[in-house]
Design a protein around this motif. Sequence first.
Motif, mmCIF file in Angstrom:
data_model
loop_
_atom_site.group_PDB
_atom_site.id
_atom_site.type_symbol
_atom_site.label_atom_id
_atom_site.label_comp_id
_atom_site.label_asym_id
_atom_site.label_seq_id
_atom_site.Cartn_x
_atom_site.Cartn_y
_atom_site.Cartn_z
ATOM 1 N N SER A 45 0.517 -0.646 0.263
ATOM 2 C CA SER A 45 0.306 0.134 0.016
ATOM 3 C C SER A 45 0.555 0.697 0.323
ATOM 4 O O SER A 45 0.478 1.941 0.079
ATOM 5 N N GLY A 46 1.795 0.810 0.699
ATOM 6 C CA GLY A 46 3.474 1.890 0.415
ATOM 7 C C GLY A 46 2.813 2.917 1.761
ATOM 8 O O GLY A 46 2.943 3.961 2.121
ATOM 9 N N GLU A 47 1.686 2.189 2.904
ATOM 10 C CA GLU A 47 1.642 3.459 4.104
ATOM 11 C C GLU A 47 0.989 2.180 5.234
ATOM 12 O O GLU A 47 0.669 2.053 6.448
ATOM 13 N N GLY A 48 2.608 0.967 4.786
ATOM 14 C CA GLY A 48 2.088 0.424 6.049
ATOM 15 C C GLY A 48 1.880 -0.239 5.988
ATOM 16 O O GLY A 48 2.078 -1.726 7.534
ATOM 17 N N TYR A 49 1.081 -1.292 4.484
ATOM 18 C CA TYR A 49 0.356 -2.652 4.937
ATOM 19 C C TYR A 49 0.604 -2.706 3.522
ATOM 20 O O TYR A 49 1.005 -2.447 2.521
ATOM 21 N N SER A 50 0.037 -3.870 3.674
ATOM 22 C CA SER A 50 -0.559 -5.054 2.576
ATOM 23 C C SER A 50 -1.631 -5.046 2.505
ATOM 24 O O SER A 50 -2.127 -5.436 2.819
ATOM 25 N N TYR A 51 -2.046 -5.145 0.727
ATOM 26 C CA TYR A 51 -3.694 -5.529 0.076
ATOM 27 C C TYR A 51 -2.994 -7.046 0.328
ATOM 28 O O TYR A 51 -1.912 -7.323 -0.989
ATOM 29 N N VAL A 52 -3.644 -7.806 0.515
ATOM 30 C CA VAL A 52 -4.076 -9.594 -0.220
ATOM 31 C C VAL A 52 -5.707 -9.437 -0.832
ATOM 32 O O VAL A 52 -6.335 -9.300 -0.522
ATOM 33 N N GLU A 53 -5.338 -9.582 -2.111
ATOM 34 C CA GLU A 53 -6.378 -11.134 -2.744
ATOM 35 C C GLU A 53 -5.816 -12.313 -3.047
ATOM 36 O O GLU A 53 -5.625 -12.566 -3.293
ATOM 37 N N VAL A 54 -6.681 -12.724 -2.377
ATOM 38 C CA VAL A 54 -7.024 -14.594 -2.307
ATOM 39 C C VAL A 54 -8.032 -14.890 -3.123
ATOM 40 O O VAL A 54 -8.879 -14.749 -3.114
ATOM 41 N N ARG A 55 -7.768 -15.962 -4.540
ATOM 42 C CA ARG A 55 -8.705 -15.699 -5.301
ATOM 43 C C ARG A 55 -8.324 -17.154 -6.768
ATOM 44 O O ARG A 55 -8.161 -17.964 -5.989
ATOM 45 N N VAL A 56 -9.878 -18.177 -6.740
ATOM 46 C CA VAL A 56 -10.431 -18.654 -7.154
ATOM 47 C C VAL A 56 -10.503 -18.381 -8.159
ATOM 48 O O VAL A 56 -12.132 -18.303 -8.167
ATOM 49 N N PRO A 57 -10.873 -18.128 -9.611
ATOM 50 C CA PRO A 57 -11.064 -18.341 -10.931
ATOM 51 C C PRO A 57 -11.818 -19.837 -11.870
ATOM 52 O O PRO A 57 -10.632 -20.700 -11.658
ATOM 53 N N PHE A 58 -12.240 -20.149 -12.101
ATOM 54 C CA PHE A 58 -13.358 -20.711 -12.998
ATOM 55 C C PHE A 58 -13.581 -20.301 -14.355
ATOM 56 O O PHE A 58 -14.167 -19.307 -14.750
#
Length: 132
Positions: A45-58
């Motif tokens: 994020s540039g602000e001390g934390y991270s964005y995380v996305e867990v995904r499963v596409p079909f």
Amino acid sequence: LRAQSIESEIMSYLRTEGYVPTYDSDGDIQFKMEGCLYYVIIKDSGEGYSYVEVRVPFDASDMSLSDLRSFATELNTSKYLCKCSAYHDETNGNIFQISMEFIANSASQARYMMGHAMRLMPKWVTAFEIYH
């Protein structure tokens, strides 16, 4: 640097849980759970934390985009945390995707939230498999 630390922690978590995580061609984490290929995308994020996305596409090319979007809306109104979406990809056709997003700024947060993703997402995968 924060994203690299979170990525390392998520890789470690997945290995500890018995999965075999690798990296895809974009550098995102991928692993199989119950026969489905999941991806973990991490952005600083540039602000001390991270964005995380867990995904499963079909691949859902055998279904209309309209039907897929209706089903995504139906699932989205009956659950929290996980998000369903449907879209058309020029290369792969119609895609139905289940994802969960969170932020993390520590190893313990990353592990805690991955635990939730690993517990919640398979329920919605099963719902899609029944529908599909």
